[in-house]
Motif scaffolding. Structure first.
Motif, PDB file in Angstrom:
ATOM      1  N   LEU A  72      37.643 -36.301  -2.476  1.00 52.91           N
ATOM      2  CA  LEU A  72      37.320 -37.726  -2.401  1.00 52.91           C
ATOM      3  C   LEU A  72      38.603 -38.544  -2.291  1.00 52.91           C
ATOM      4  O   LEU A  72      39.632 -38.180  -2.842  1.00 52.91           O
ATOM      5  N   ASN A  73      38.487 -39.677  -1.593  1.00 53.49           N
ATOM      6  CA  ASN A  73      39.623 -40.574  -1.433  1.00 53.49           C
ATOM      7  C   ASN A  73      40.176 -40.943  -2.820  1.00 53.49           C
ATOM      8  O   ASN A  73      39.425 -41.399  -3.682  1.00 53.49           O
ATOM      9  N   TYR A  76      39.467 -44.461  -4.222  1.00 52.49           N
ATOM     10  CA  TYR A  76      38.080 -44.595  -4.679  1.00 52.49           C
ATOM     11  C   TYR A  76      37.946 -44.031  -6.102  1.00 52.49           C
ATOM     12  O   TYR A  76      37.358 -44.665  -6.977  1.00 52.49           O
ATOM     13  N   LEU A 131      32.105 -43.701   0.879  1.00 51.54           N
ATOM     14  CA  LEU A 131      31.936 -43.766  -0.569  1.00 51.54           C
ATOM     15  C   LEU A 131      31.610 -45.206  -0.956  1.00 51.54           C
ATOM     16  O   LEU A 131      32.435 -46.095  -0.782  1.00 51.54           O
ATOM     17  N   ASN A 147      36.006 -42.194   3.599  1.00 48.55           N
ATOM     18  CA  ASN A 147      36.714 -41.173   2.816  1.00 48.55           C
ATOM     19  C   ASN A 147      38.008 -40.702   3.484  1.00 48.55           C
ATOM     20  O   ASN A 147      39.037 -40.585   2.835  1.00 48.55           O
TER      21      ASN A 147
END
Length: 180
Positions: A72-73, A76, A131, A147
C-alpha cells in the motif's frame, strides 16, 4: 523541504481544533464505541467534548498488504495510522469534503475490511488499485489515493478515477481549510 503526511496532518488537525475552539468539538457519547478521543464520559447519546489523539502505538496495514500481496502507498498508511479522530470536515479548492479517520481500534479494523473489499472490487473490474480516504458532497464520488503514483483522485465508486486533484496526499492536505 518535502511535505510529509505527519507534518501536513498535524498542521490540519491543529487548525481544525483551533477553529472549533469557540464552540468546541462535540460528539454523541457511545459507551459501546469507546475512544481515546472522548475528553470525558457521559450517558449514551449526550454530547461530549472530543479531540483528535495520536495513536499510540500506531496501527499498521501489514495484514492487509499480506492478505492482498500488495504494497500500500506509504502516505496512505501514514494518514490512517497517525490519529484517532472523528471524520474531519474540510474545504478543498474543488469543494467540500470529509476526511475519513478512525475513532478507535475496532474502527481501524473496519476500515481495513472496507479497504480490502474496495481493492477486491477494483481487481474484479480490472482497474488499478486506489485507496479511499475521503468523501465529497457528490453522492458516489470519493477521494482516493492512486496506489501506484500516490496522486489524489476524485473517483466515482466502481469506476476509474475521474480526475487527479493533487500530485500527492501531502499536497492535497496542504490545500485544505478546516470546516469544524
Amino acid at each position: 523541504m518535502a511535505l510529509t503526511i505527519p507534518a501536513q496532518l498535524d498542521k490540519f488537525v491543529s487548525s481544525y481544533v483551533e477553529q472549533a475552539e469557540v464552540k468546541g468539538l462535540k460528539i454523541e457519547f457511545d459507551s459501546e464505541w469507546p475512544s481515546p478521543c472522548y475528553k470525558n464520559s457521559a450517558n449514551d447519546g449526550e454530547l461530549v467534548s472530543w479531540a483528535p489523539v495520536l495513536q499510540s502505538p500506531p496501527h499498521s496495514f501489514d495484514n492487509v498488504e499480506e492478505a492482498l500481496t500488495l504494497t500500500l502507498n506509504p502516505d496512505y498508511c501514514q494518514f490512517f495510522t497517525r490519529y484517532y479522530s472523528d471524520n474531519l470536515k474540510a474545504m478543498a479548492p474543488q469543494g467540500n469534503c470529509e476526511l475519513l479517520q478512525v475513532f478507535n481500534s475496532e474502527d481501524f479494523e473496519r476500515l481495513q475490511q472496507n479497504l480490502i473489499g474496495h481493492l477486491l472490487m477494483k481487481q474484479r473490474l480490472k482497474q488499478a488499485p486506489t485507496l479511499f480516504f475521503g468523501l465529497t458532497d457528490e453522492e458516489d464520488f470519493i477521494l482516493t489515493v492512486v496506489n501506484e503514483s500516490g496522486e489524489v483522485a476524485l473517483e466515482q465508486v466502481g469506476r476509474e478515477p475521474a480526475k487527479i486533484l493533487a500530485p500527492s496526499l501531502a499536497v492535497f492536505l496542504e490545500q485544505l481549510t478546516p470546516r469544524a
